[in-house]
Design a protein around this motif. Structure first.
Motif, short mmCIF file in Angstrom:
data_model
loop_
_atom_site.label_atom_id
_atom_site.label_comp_id
_atom_site.label_asym_id
_atom_site.label_seq_id
_atom_site.Cartn_x
_atom_site.Cartn_y
_atom_site.Cartn_z
N PRO A 62 -0.36 2.24 -6.72
CA PRO A 62 -0.31 0.83 -6.36
C PRO A 62 -1.57 0.10 -6.80
CG PRO A 62 -1.01 2.12 -4.48
CD PRO A 62 -0.67 3.10 -5.59
N HIS B 227 -4.18 -2.31 -1.89
CA HIS B 227 -2.91 -2.67 -1.26
C HIS B 227 -2.50 -1.57 -0.27
CE1 HIS B 227 -1.16 -5.85 -4.21
NE2 HIS B 227 -2.39 -6.13 -3.81
N THR B 228 -2.23 -1.98 0.97
CA THR B 228 -1.90 -0.99 1.99
C THR B 228 -0.40 -0.74 2.11
OG1 THR B 228 -1.79 -2.66 3.75
CG2 THR B 228 -3.94 -1.64 3.33
N GLN C 215 3.30 1.84 5.19
CA GLN C 215 2.13 1.07 5.59
C GLN C 215 1.03 2.10 5.77
OE1 GLN C 215 -0.16 -1.46 5.53
NE2 GLN C 215 1.66 -2.63 6.09
N SER D 122 -2.70 5.79 -0.73
CA SER D 122 -2.79 5.10 -2.03
C SER D 122 -1.59 5.51 -2.89
CB SER D 122 -4.11 5.42 -2.72
OG SER D 122 -4.17 4.79 -3.97
N SER E 128 3.87 -2.83 -4.55
CA SER E 128 2.84 -2.81 -3.51
C SER E 128 2.50 -4.23 -3.10
CB SER E 128 1.59 -2.06 -3.98
OG SER E 128 0.87 -2.78 -4.96
N SER E 129 2.02 -4.37 -1.87
CA SER E 129 1.54 -5.67 -1.41
C SER E 129 0.26 -5.46 -0.62
CB SER E 129 2.59 -6.41 -0.58
OG SER E 129 2.78 -5.79 0.67
N LEU E 130 -0.51 -6.54 -0.45
CA LEU E 130 -1.86 -6.43 0.11
C LEU E 130 -1.84 -5.80 1.50
CD1 LEU E 130 -4.82 -7.00 -0.32
CD2 LEU E 130 -4.48 -9.27 0.66
N SER E 131 -1.04 -6.38 2.39
CA SER E 131 -1.02 -5.83 3.75
C SER E 131 0.40 -5.68 4.27
CB SER E 131 -1.79 -6.73 4.70
OG SER E 131 -1.15 -7.99 4.82
N ASP F 117 3.19 -10.90 2.37
CA ASP F 117 2.46 -10.85 1.10
C ASP F 117 3.42 -10.56 -0.04
OD1 ASP F 117 -0.22 -9.14 2.77
OD2 ASP F 117 -0.10 -11.26 2.20
N GLN G 259 5.16 -8.91 -3.07
CA GLN G 259 5.32 -7.55 -3.56
C GLN G 259 5.21 -7.58 -5.08
OE1 GLN G 259 8.72 -5.43 -1.94
NE2 GLN G 259 8.47 -6.39 0.07
#
Lengths: 114, 111
Positions: free
Chosen positions: A25, A29-30, A50, A73, A94-97, A101, A103
């Motif tokens: 990702p 990005h979590t 997550q 990760s 992936s997205s930040l949180s 957010d 994708q």
């Protein structure tokens, strides 16, 4: 580059074999998502992480499909006893949180099961 | 799994024409999204809509979140050759949920 990367880009396997697909990702990005896109269709959601934990695996079609993200990760999608119907493009995003957010999608892995 | 009803399936238009496509769902979503996908690439976000009735523009693109929260449309004005590709609508219930996609609208621009 700074985007989502997926390896391999193409994978050809025989019916009954085991395959692993990898997703890297965007750094930091979590949230990480796996989707499957069959020919002529839109992507279908498989599983959402997550951090290290699978927050929603409701899209996995059966117990032959499994995914891990041990360090929060890189993620690996694992398919056991592959079937011809598993042939598709497997997309990772992936997205930040996670929460509201965007994708960001990788280019996908094209899996062909002979 | 569920897929949204997206139409038309394909469009053949002349350069410079306006384009309209729409998406409907049997269930409510709290977010509607429009993506474009080029061959061999993943989808790229074009517009995100977060509120029922919202009308949002991004350059030549305009999209609306239906008041019932069960539909959305995307308009492209004055199409150009680089608009060619497959456009997908997507709905999202919660902010971190996986997306539910439509089957796509294949846009082809004739010279």
């Amino acid at each position: 580059g700074a985007g989502v990367s997926q390896t391999p880009s193409n994978k050809v396997t025989e019916k009954g074999k085991y395959v692993e697909l990898r997703c890297d990702p965007i750094s930091g990005h979590t949230a990480l998502y796996w989707y499957r896109q069959s020919l002529g269709q839109g992507p279908e959601f498989l599983i959402y992480f997550q951090g290290t934990g699978a927050a929603d695996d409701s899209g996995l079609p059966n117990d032959r499909f499994f995914a891990v993200r041990p360090e929060g990760s890189v993620s690996t999608l694992k398919i056991q006893r592959t079937e011809r119907g598993d042939s598709a493009v497997y997309l990772c995003a992936s997205s930040l949180s996670g929460t509201s957010d965007e994708q960001f999608f990788g280019p996908g892995t094209r899996l062909t099961v002979l | 799994g569920q897929q949204l009803n997206q139409s038309p399936q394909s469009m053949f238009i002349q350069e410079g024409e306006d384009v309209s496509m729409n998406c409907t769902s049997s269930s409510i979503f709290n977010t509607w999204l429009w993506y474009k996908q080029d061959p061999g690439e993943g989808p790229v976000l074009l517009i995100a809509l977060y509120k029922a009735g919202e009308l949002t523009s991004n350059g030549r693109l305009t999209a609306q979140f239906g008041i019932t929260r069960k539909d959305s449309f995307l308009n492209i004005s004055a199409s150009i050759p680089s608009d060619v590709g497959i456009y997908f609508c997507a709905g999202q219930w919660g902010g971190a949920d996986g997306l539910t996609f439509g089957k796509g609208t294949h846009l082809i621009i004739q010279p």
